[in-house]
Write a protein that holds these residues in place. Structure first.
Motif, PDB file in Angstrom:
ATOM      1  N   CYS A 244       5.230   4.024   4.639  1.00 29.49           N
ATOM      2  CA  CYS A 244       5.221   3.116   5.780  1.00 29.49           C
ATOM      3  C   CYS A 244       3.788   2.632   5.999  1.00 29.49           C
ATOM      4  CB  CYS A 244       5.743   3.823   7.025  1.00 29.49           C
ATOM      5  SG  CYS A 244       5.958   2.741   8.451  1.00 29.49           S
ATOM      6  N   SER A 245       3.645   1.376   6.358  1.00 33.26           N
ATOM      7  CA  SER A 245       2.310   0.801   6.547  1.00 33.26           C
ATOM      8  C   SER A 245       1.638   1.369   7.783  1.00 33.26           C
ATOM      9  CB  SER A 245       2.409  -0.721   6.662  1.00 33.26           C
ATOM     10  OG  SER A 245       3.139  -1.076   7.821  1.00 33.26           O
ATOM     11  N   PRO A 246       0.308   1.323   7.846  1.00 36.20           N
ATOM     12  CA  PRO A 246      -0.402   1.862   9.024  1.00 36.20           C
ATOM     13  C   PRO A 246       0.015   1.206  10.335  1.00 36.20           C
ATOM     14  CG  PRO A 246      -1.934   1.530   7.207  1.00 36.20           C
ATOM     15  CD  PRO A 246      -0.635   0.923   6.777  1.00 36.20           C
ATOM     16  N   ASP A 247       0.410  -0.073  10.303  1.00 32.77           N
ATOM     17  CA  ASP A 247       0.833  -0.739  11.532  1.00 32.77           C
ATOM     18  C   ASP A 247       2.319  -0.560  11.814  1.00 32.77           C
ATOM     19  OD1 ASP A 247       2.036  -2.374   9.663  1.00 32.77           O
ATOM     20  OD2 ASP A 247       0.893  -4.171  10.175  1.00 32.77           O
ATOM     21  N   LYS A 248       3.028   0.213  10.972  1.00 30.04           N
ATOM     22  CA  LYS A 248       4.440   0.576  11.147  1.00 30.04           C
ATOM     23  C   LYS A 248       5.395  -0.615  11.035  1.00 30.04           C
ATOM     24  CE  LYS A 248       2.517   4.463  12.102  1.00 30.04           C
ATOM     25  NZ  LYS A 248       2.261   5.408  10.998  1.00 30.04           N
ATOM     26  N   GLN A 249       4.930  -1.745  10.531  1.00 34.81           N
ATOM     27  CA  GLN A 249       5.795  -2.917  10.428  1.00 34.81           C
ATOM     28  C   GLN A 249       6.444  -3.066   9.054  1.00 34.81           C
ATOM     29  OE1 GLN A 249       4.245  -6.638  11.848  1.00 34.81           O
ATOM     30  NE2 GLN A 249       3.076  -5.688  13.489  1.00 34.81           N
ATOM     31  N   TRP A 250       5.924  -2.332   8.067  1.00 39.65           N
ATOM     32  CA  TRP A 250       6.397  -2.521   6.706  1.00 39.65           C
ATOM     33  C   TRP A 250       6.744  -1.189   6.066  1.00 39.65           C
ATOM     34  CZ3 TRP A 250       6.826  -7.622   5.755  1.00 39.65           C
ATOM     35  CH2 TRP A 250       6.020  -8.473   6.489  1.00 39.65           C
ATOM     36  N   LEU A 251       7.737  -1.247   5.191  1.00 39.99           N
ATOM     37  CA  LEU A 251       8.154  -0.074   4.426  1.00 39.99           C
ATOM     38  C   LEU A 251       8.255  -0.491   2.969  1.00 39.99           C
ATOM     39  CD1 LEU A 251       9.079   2.870   5.310  1.00 39.99           C
ATOM     40  CD2 LEU A 251      11.377   2.085   4.765  1.00 39.99           C
ATOM     41  N   VAL A 252       7.604   0.275   2.081  1.00 39.86           N
ATOM     42  CA  VAL A 252       7.688  -0.007   0.656  1.00 39.86           C
ATOM     43  C   VAL A 252       8.506   1.094  -0.003  1.00 39.86           C
ATOM     44  CG1 VAL A 252       5.497   1.158   0.184  1.00 39.86           C
ATOM     45  CG2 VAL A 252       6.420  -0.442  -1.496  1.00 39.86           C
ATOM     46  N   ALA A 253       9.440   0.681  -0.861  1.00 41.33           N
ATOM     47  CA  ALA A 253      10.289   1.620  -1.597  1.00 41.33           C
ATOM     48  C   ALA A 253      10.272   1.227  -3.059  1.00 41.33           C
ATOM     49  CB  ALA A 253      11.717   1.603  -1.053  1.00 41.33           C
ATOM     50  N   GLY A 254      10.237   2.236  -3.931  1.00 42.08           N
ATOM     51  CA  GLY A 254      10.198   1.943  -5.358  1.00 42.08           C
ATOM     52  C   GLY A 254      10.617   3.140  -6.180  1.00 42.08           C
ATOM     53  N   SER A 255      10.730   2.915  -7.484  1.00 46.35           N
ATOM     54  CA  SER A 255      11.129   3.954  -8.424  1.00 46.35           C
ATOM     55  C   SER A 255      10.146   3.992  -9.576  1.00 46.35           C
ATOM     56  CB  SER A 255      12.544   3.700  -8.945  1.00 46.35           C
ATOM     57  OG  SER A 255      12.883   4.627  -9.957  1.00 46.35           O
ATOM     58  N   THR A 256       9.629   5.191  -9.866  1.00 44.92           N
ATOM     59  CA  THR A 256       8.752   5.341 -11.027  1.00 44.92           C
ATOM     60  C   THR A 256       9.545   5.698 -12.277  1.00 44.92           C
ATOM     61  OG1 THR A 256       8.399   7.687 -10.543  1.00 44.92           O
ATOM     62  CG2 THR A 256       6.870   6.116  -9.545  1.00 44.92           C
ATOM     63  N   GLU A 257      10.841   5.985 -12.110  1.00 47.00           N
ATOM     64  CA  GLU A 257      11.672   6.394 -13.244  1.00 47.00           C
ATOM     65  C   GLU A 257      12.250   5.192 -13.990  1.00 47.00           C
ATOM     66  OE1 GLU A 257      14.639   8.955 -11.686  1.00 47.00           O
ATOM     67  OE2 GLU A 257      13.222  10.499 -11.028  1.00 47.00           O
ATOM     68  N   ASN A 258      12.477   4.097 -13.300  1.00 51.02           N
ATOM     69  CA  ASN A 258      13.074   2.907 -13.905  1.00 51.02           C
ATOM     70  C   ASN A 258      12.005   1.834 -14.045  1.00 51.02           C
ATOM     71  OD1 ASN A 258      14.583   0.671 -14.670  1.00 51.02           O
ATOM     72  ND2 ASN A 258      16.305   1.173 -13.334  1.00 51.02           N
ATOM     73  N   ALA A 259      11.589   1.563 -15.268  1.00 53.51           N
ATOM     74  CA  ALA A 259      10.512   0.601 -15.513  1.00 53.51           C
ATOM     75  C   ALA A 259      10.910  -0.823 -15.189  1.00 53.51           C
ATOM     76  CB  ALA A 259      10.059   0.693 -16.966  1.00 53.51           C
ATOM     77  N   ASP A 260      12.198  -1.101 -15.072  1.00 52.35           N
ATOM     78  CA  ASP A 260      12.655  -2.466 -14.832  1.00 52.35           C
ATOM     79  C   ASP A 260      12.729  -2.822 -13.350  1.00 52.35           C
ATOM     80  OD1 ASP A 260      12.954  -2.969 -17.565  1.00 52.35           O
ATOM     81  OD2 ASP A 260      14.961  -2.091 -17.587  1.00 52.35           O
ATOM     82  N   THR A 261      12.546  -1.850 -12.475  1.00 53.94           N
ATOM     83  CA  THR A 261      12.641  -2.140 -11.048  1.00 53.94           C
ATOM     84  C   THR A 261      11.272  -2.524 -10.479  1.00 53.94           C
ATOM     85  OG1 THR A 261      12.265   0.172 -10.444  1.00 53.94           O
ATOM     86  CG2 THR A 261      14.546  -0.535 -10.767  1.00 53.94           C
ATOM     87  N   SER A 262      11.294  -3.388  -9.495  1.00 58.37           N
ATOM     88  CA  SER A 262      10.080  -3.786  -8.785  1.00 58.37           C
ATOM     89  C   SER A 262      10.085  -3.150  -7.399  1.00 58.37           C
ATOM     90  CB  SER A 262      10.021  -5.317  -8.647  1.00 58.37           C
ATOM     91  OG  SER A 262      10.003  -5.942  -9.911  1.00 58.37           O
ATOM     92  N   PRO A 263       8.931  -2.769  -6.897  1.00 53.40           N
ATOM     93  CA  PRO A 263       8.884  -2.217  -5.532  1.00 53.40           C
ATOM     94  C   PRO A 263       9.390  -3.251  -4.527  1.00 53.40           C
ATOM     95  CG  PRO A 263       6.802  -1.869  -6.688  1.00 53.40           C
ATOM     96  CD  PRO A 263       7.598  -2.809  -7.524  1.00 53.40           C
ATOM     97  N   LYS A 264      10.109  -2.774  -3.519  1.00 53.44           N
ATOM     98  CA  LYS A 264      10.629  -3.657  -2.486  1.00 53.44           C
ATOM     99  C   LYS A 264       9.923  -3.405  -1.162  1.00 53.44           C
ATOM    100  CE  LYS A 264      15.296  -4.753  -4.139  1.00 53.44           C
ATOM    101  NZ  LYS A 264      16.744  -4.719  -3.813  1.00 53.44           N
ATOM    102  N   ILE A 265       9.660  -4.486  -0.446  1.00 51.42           N
ATOM    103  CA  ILE A 265       9.042  -4.419   0.869  1.00 51.42           C
ATOM    104  C   ILE A 265      10.104  -4.740   1.914  1.00 51.42           C
ATOM    105  CG2 ILE A 265       7.242  -5.323   2.365  1.00 51.42           C
ATOM    106  CD1 ILE A 265       6.131  -3.821   0.013  1.00 51.42           C
ATOM    107  N   PHE A 266      10.243  -3.874   2.919  1.00 51.75           N
ATOM    108  CA  PHE A 266      11.205  -4.078   3.997  1.00 51.75           C
ATOM    109  C   PHE A 266      10.466  -4.226   5.322  1.00 51.75           C
ATOM    110  CE2 PHE A 266      13.536  -1.820   0.725  1.00 51.75           C
ATOM    111  CZ  PHE A 266      14.757  -2.479   0.698  1.00 51.75           C
ATOM    112  N   TYR A 267      10.990  -5.091   6.160  1.00 52.96           N
ATOM    113  CA  TYR A 267      10.480  -5.265   7.509  1.00 52.96           C
ATOM    114  C   TYR A 267      11.170  -4.219   8.380  1.00 52.96           C
ATOM    115  CZ  TYR A 267       8.537  -8.048  11.382  1.00 52.96           C
ATOM    116  OH  TYR A 267       7.819  -8.488  12.470  1.00 52.96           O
ATOM    117  N   THR A 268      10.386  -3.263   8.939  1.00 48.43           N
ATOM    118  CA  THR A 268      10.987  -2.120   9.615  1.00 48.43           C
ATOM    119  C   THR A 268      11.840  -2.519  10.820  1.00 48.43           C
ATOM    120  OG1 THR A 268       8.946  -1.812  10.876  1.00 48.43           O
ATOM    121  CG2 THR A 268       9.215  -0.489   8.880  1.00 48.43           C
TER     122      THR A 268
END
Length: 505
Positions: A244-268
């Motif tokens: 979660c971002s320091p300002d609590k407005q953003w959440l990043v989710a990702g996978s290090t196991e699947n090389a084909d996936t891109s990290p996703k940013i969510f608006y909390t």
């Protein structure tokens, strides 16, 4: 009156060229010089010139002035530099777990208060023995332990301001514990083999977001764990990156196991206030993500370490996030700020990454600690550890690294030509380099904590690395080590007797 004001202004201007020791001596001359030497603007400037960040509220009531802040923080740094690990620090073992310790987090508040005297720090640990335990760090004593369960725990996090601990086990069951009593307050099952957890507060209301091995993201209320929303973020990809971002407005989710996936940013806001439409999100234009971190002093700046699809090169790309609203829709924008390729020597090494300020990135590469600007300039490099760095703690005051050599290295921030740099302060050893290789292969059943007896590490959560940042040893380690010391001492004593016999004969 005018001439007196002019004289005071002139004194303040002249005193602006003095360092703190000279300014303190000038204050002793007479009342006028004392008044000029105590001018707030002088001490504020010296604080901001010397340190990258100053939180004047971290003083005890009645002492909240820039001068007191400068004097207390300078004294602390002096004690840190002169502290002797063998005399001024205590290494305590907190024993009780019968399985491997898989997580640790502070239940204490995360701010150090200068001049507050003795503080009480509390940590919470999770173990494969199926228990959650709370410990008093300064005394090394257990405060409470949860009832043992058959399913091993895999992680624990805390919400210090609400005195709560939150755990998850191998079956994906999330539990909330009262931080002072150990009482189980609520439970929620994600029906997943593993979960990543992160907490944040919006409008003084705490929430928990849990990501599962099946790619789902749950948002729950704290402490009752009522489900607020559930989304399918990834298809058939385990989420092991969740921040979660320091300002609590953003959440990043990702996978290090699947090389084909891109990290996703969510608006909390969309996760805690779900609507009929899918939550607002955006995929960052990178693949094969390894590590992510936030730059804490930027509103929404994230650094992503990723690997080229067709090569082994490692890159770090920095993005600024923003929300664009129009009459028809709201979307997340990710604007690239900088990108650079890491040196080839780091391409095959496991790397830890943390952010500082708005433009500084810290990397733990093997036994090395390196500082980079977001534009790829290597600012500093340190090689103080004898083995791999396992954790990095970064705040506005200090950096603490832990290593497989069973040691902690503490650095403090300073400014050189308005550029952040580190000064190495001291080194705490929780074992011997000779036996650390043996100890690292064994399970962890005890926690070692360092407490300050005279100077140095402030006894507060920001002082030590979170979770796996502390040294983890086993009771068998200490027993084996003591046995070896006894055997060595015995042979030295035996040799001494032989020498004395030969001498007298």
């Amino acid at each position: 009156m005018g001439s007196e004001l002019l004289a005071l202004d002139c004194l303040v201007h002249l005193f602006s060229y003095l360092e703190a020791p000279a300014l303190l001596r000038a204050a002793r001359v007479n009342q006028a010089w004392n008044e000029a030497a105590g001018t707030t603007s002088l001490w504020r400037r010296m604080c901001l010139d010397r340190w990258t960040f100053c939180n004047i509220s971290n003083l005890t009531p009645g002492m909240q002035t820039w001068k007191q802040y400068y004097l207390h923080r300078s004294k602390l740094e002096h004690e840190m530099a002169s502290g002797r690990p063998s005399a001024d620090y205590i290494c305590r073992s907190m024993r009780g777990h019968k399985g491997e310790i898989v997580g640790m987090a502070y239940l204490s508040d995360n701010e150090h208060v200068f001049g507050a005297g003795k503080l009480r720090s509390v940590v919470c640990t999770a173990s494969t023995d199926g228990t959650i335990r709370a410990w008093q760090v300064q005394e090394g004593t257990q405060i409470w332990s949860s009832p043992s369960q058959e399913v091993p725990f895999v992680k624990v996090i805390t919400v210090p301001q609400y005195k709560l601990a939150i755990s998850t086990d191998a079956y994906g069951t999330i539990k909330v514990w009262h931080g002072e009593t150990g009482e189980e307050l609520a439970a929620f099952s994600t029906s997943s083999s593993s979960s990543s957890l992160v907490t944040y507060s919006v409008n003084n209301k705490p929430f928990l977001t849990a990501a599962t091995a099946e790619g789902a993201i749950y948002t729950l209320e704290v402490p009752n764990l009522n489900q607020v929303s559930c989304i399918a973020a990834f298809q058939n990809s385990s989420i092991d990156l969740l921040l979660c971002s320091p300002d609590k407005q953003w959440l990043v989710a990702g996978s290090t196991e699947n090389a084909d996936t891109s990290p996703k940013i969510f608006y909390t806001d969309c996760l805690i206030n779900p609507g009929d439409e899918p939550p607002i999100s955006s995929s960052l234009p990178v693949n094969n993500c390894a590590v992510v971190c936030w730059l804490p002093k930027a509103p929404a700046r994230i650094a992503v370490m990723h690997q080229d699809r067709m090569s082994v090169r490692r890159n770090i790309t920095v993005f600024d996030l923003a929300v664009k609203k129009s009459k028809c829709k709201t979307e997340v924008l990710a604007q690239q700020v900088a990108s650079f390729t890491l040196p080839q020597s780091t391409w095959t090494t496991a790397i830890l990454m943390e952010g500082h300020g708005t433009e500084t990135i810290l990397l733990g590469c093997g036994s090395n600690l390196k500082l980079y600007s977001i534009f790829g300039t290597q600012l500093e490099a340190f090689q103080h550890h004898n083995n791999t760095i396992t954790s990095i703690w970064v705040d506005s005051f200090r950096v603490v690294t832990s290593s497989l050599d069973l040691s902690l290295r503490v650095y403090t921030w300073k400014k050189v030509n308005k550029i952040s740099s580190l000064t190495s302060r001291y080194y705490l050893l929780g074992g011997t380099h000779r036996w650390s290789r043996v100890m690292n292969n064994l399970h962890s059943r005890g926690v070692h904590s360092y407490s300050r007896t005279r100077a140095g590490l402030p006894t507060n959560p920001a002082s030590l690395p979170n979770a796996t940042g502390t040294h983890l040893h086993t009771r068998s380690h200490l027993t084996t080590f003591r046995l070896l010391v006894f055997i060595g001492s015995f042979f030295i004593f035996l040799n001494l007797i032989i020498i004395l016999q030969l001498f007298f004969h």
